[in-house]
Design an enzyme around this catalytic site. Structure first.
Site, mmCIF file in Angstrom:
data_model
loop_
_atom_site.group_PDB
_atom_site.id
_atom_site.type_symbol
_atom_site.label_atom_id
_atom_site.label_comp_id
_atom_site.label_asym_id
_atom_site.label_seq_id
_atom_site.Cartn_x
_atom_site.Cartn_y
_atom_site.Cartn_z
ATOM 1 N N GLU A 1 0.850 -1.188 0.000
ATOM 2 C CA GLU A 1 0.000 0.000 0.000
ATOM 3 C C GLU A 1 0.893 1.247 0.000
ATOM 4 O O GLU A 1 1.938 1.289 0.640
ATOM 5 C CB GLU A 1 -0.880 -0.022 1.255
ATOM 6 N N CYS B 1 -4.377 -3.100 4.246
ATOM 7 C CA CYS B 1 -4.086 -2.610 5.599
ATOM 8 C C CYS B 1 -5.079 -3.156 6.628
ATOM 9 O O CYS B 1 -5.200 -4.356 6.801
ATOM 10 C CB CYS B 1 -4.058 -1.079 5.598
ATOM 11 N N LYS C 1 -10.002 -0.157 -2.138
ATOM 12 C CA LYS C 1 -10.224 -0.497 -0.728
ATOM 13 C C LYS C 1 -11.678 -0.289 -0.354
ATOM 14 O O LYS C 1 -12.241 0.794 -0.542
ATOM 15 C CB LYS C 1 -9.307 0.359 0.154
#
Length: 522
Positions: free
Chosen positions: A264, A375, A324
């Site tokens: 990321e 994440c 995301k």
């Protein structure tokens, strides 16, 4: 005792990894709220929650100050207050250790969903990657692991209550029915079954056709919120590590990867709009002769941003991508911005909000179907289950932990990845901008790992697994069943108490007195 129980929970998590102390939370709460009012139970639960969450989440205030850290900790501790009240309410029931353990699962289920999509950090299950109950994740998911640990604690609480002096024990009516031998009779077989449950094992190459993955950790110029002020330096770091790997491949010192994973924020420069960034990624992809999964920040839609994983082919350039699905509130978007500005003007440091994607991160790269989560998404059961249900044979966690410095955040996140590996029987590849990157085998074993703020490259053959675990097939069913058990116990207790109140006070027969008059000396 409440504070001690909360501290025990904290020490069960990385970096301390004293996983056996996790039972201390349910143990302490089961003892201290037994026979008390719901209001006292709430206060004692709040104390336990604060003692747990305040030290566990200290990393959240590393570069933004104490207010966000303490506000988040107090908010999360509020769920433990509700748990304390509910546990006190149901503590008079028979088999109360079972209902109390189910309430722990219900509390974690609520905390994982509200507010703003929830915050599952600190679920008991995430402390148990090295514990005997970790294998239960493959059969009932994270909820079953949390339940097993909580039930162990509540049964021990019942056993300890049996051993206290009678004058104290009498305050806790009904505890005598749960004697230590009964607790041991339940606990010992449970631990034994958990230890012997079959798992895929620590081999990366068995269970399917292997593909060679390369994980790149390029590092950042410096830790902190300003890591991306030198965005080109971060991108160049990952390009240079990939070029160095290509040179080793050409020299025969490293196997040729089938695909390469960047983390990321490896390109915070939108390669769709910046020709220099696109050219740099093209150079790396052509040199390594394999597609790269690039973690990028994209401009748009509109005034917003998108946190994405882009498949970059060495011949055709950018292709499929994953956006995301669960941006982090207060980190990637600011909910109720005008309201929170009253408390801190730092809300405006986040000038543009990230928008959520609308489909799971199932991507085909170089003939391999991977499941990409970005994440903190690894903490959410449904987001990980969705990619496995979509056919992902390998799980990938793209993450950037540079904003948390040298704290325990990275290790705590790695512990989640380890549990996900067991839960779904998949190898998990963690690609971090500044660490910790890792290769996790399907049984949760860490095969490779990097250090913080140190460039590192892993190249490993990984089997493309297709089999589904029981936990994957069941999905959220175990969590909902256990949550329903806990809620049913609370509702049943409330109904019984209302019936007792409506029936009025119980009339006791008057004590008969001696009708004969008192005579002195008689």
């Amino acid at each position: 005792m409440s504070v001690a129980g909360g501290l025990g929970l904290w020490l069960a998590f990385p970096p301390y990894d004293a996983w056996g102390l996790a039972v201390g939370g349910p143990l302490a709460l089961g003892i201290v709220v037994r026979g008390r009012s719901t209001s006292r139970g709430a206060v004692l639960g709040l104390l336990l929650g604060l003692a747990f969450m305040v030290p566990l989440l200290k990393w959240t205030g590393t570069f933004v100050g104490d207010f966000p850290w303490l506000a988040l900790s107090v908010l999360q501790a509020g769920f433990f207050a509700a748990l304390g009240a509910a546990t006190a309410l149901t503590s008079s029931l028979r088999w109360w250790p079972l209902w109390s353990a189910a309430l722990w699962v219900a509390m974690e289920a609520a905390r994982s969903r509200v507010p703003f999509g929830g915050f599952p950090w600190g679920r008991i299950a995430f402390s148990q990657a090295d514990g005997p109950f970790a294998s239960l994740a493959a059969y009932g998911g994270a909820a079953s692991v949390s339940f097993a640990v909580a039930l162990t604690g509540t049964l021990l609480a019942a056993g300890l209550a049996r051993a206290v002096p009678g004058t104290v024990r009498n305050r806790w009516a009904g505890l005598r029915a749960c004697a230590p031998p009964v607790a041991a009779a339940l606990l010992v077989p449970a631990v034994g079954v958990a230890l012997w449950l079959p798992l895929p094992g620590d081999s990366l190459t068995t269970g399917g056709r292997p593909a060679t993955f390369a994980v790149i950790q390029g590092d950042v110029p410096a830790a902190g919120l300003g890591f991306n002020e030198r965005r080109r330096a971060v991108l160049d770091n990952h390009v240079q590590q990939t070029l160095a790997l290509a040179a080793r491949v050409a020299a025969g010192a490293s196997p040729q990867p089938d695909l390469v994973i960047w983390p990321e924020n490896s390109s915070d420069i939108d390669p769709y709009q910046n020709a220099d960034a696109a050219a740099a990624i093209d150079t790396a992809a052509r040199a390594i002769a394999a597609p790269i999964l690039v973690g990028a920040v994209l401009d748009g839609p509109g005034e917003n941003l998108t946190n994405a994983g882009i498949v970059w082919d060495p011949q055709s350039g950018p292709g499929a991508r994953y956006a995301k699905r669960h941006p982090v509130p207060f980190g990637e978007y600011m909910p109720l911005r005008s309201f929170f500005r009253f408390f801190s003007d730092q809300v405006d440091l986040l000038r543009r909000d990230f928008l959520a994607g609308d489909h799971p991160g199932v991507l085909d790269i170089g003939g391999v179907r991977i499941g990409d989560v970005i994440c903190f998404e690894v903490a959410y059961d449904g987001l990980v289950s969705d990619v496995v249900d979509g056919g992902a044979s390998v799980l990938v966690v793209q993450t950037n932990n540079a904003t948390f410095g040298y704290t325990a955040e990275s290790e705590q996140q790695l512990a989640m990845s380890r549990l996900r590996a067991v839960e779904h029987g998949r190898t998990v590849l963690v690609a971090a901008t500044s660490g910790i990157s890792a290769v996790v085998a399907p049984d949760g074993t860490v095969v490779e790992r990097s250090e913080l703020f140190t460039p590192r490259v892993f190249v490993e053959p990984i089997a493309q697994r297709r089999d589904l675990t029981v936990a994957t097939r069941l999905g959220a069913v175990p969590e909902w069943v256990l949550t329903g058990v806990g809620i049913a116990a609370v509702l049943g207790t409330v109904v019984d108490r209302r019936r007792a109140l409506s029936a009025g006070p119980v009339r006791r027969p008057r004590r008969r007195t001696d009708p004969r008059p008192h005579v002195e000396g008689r």
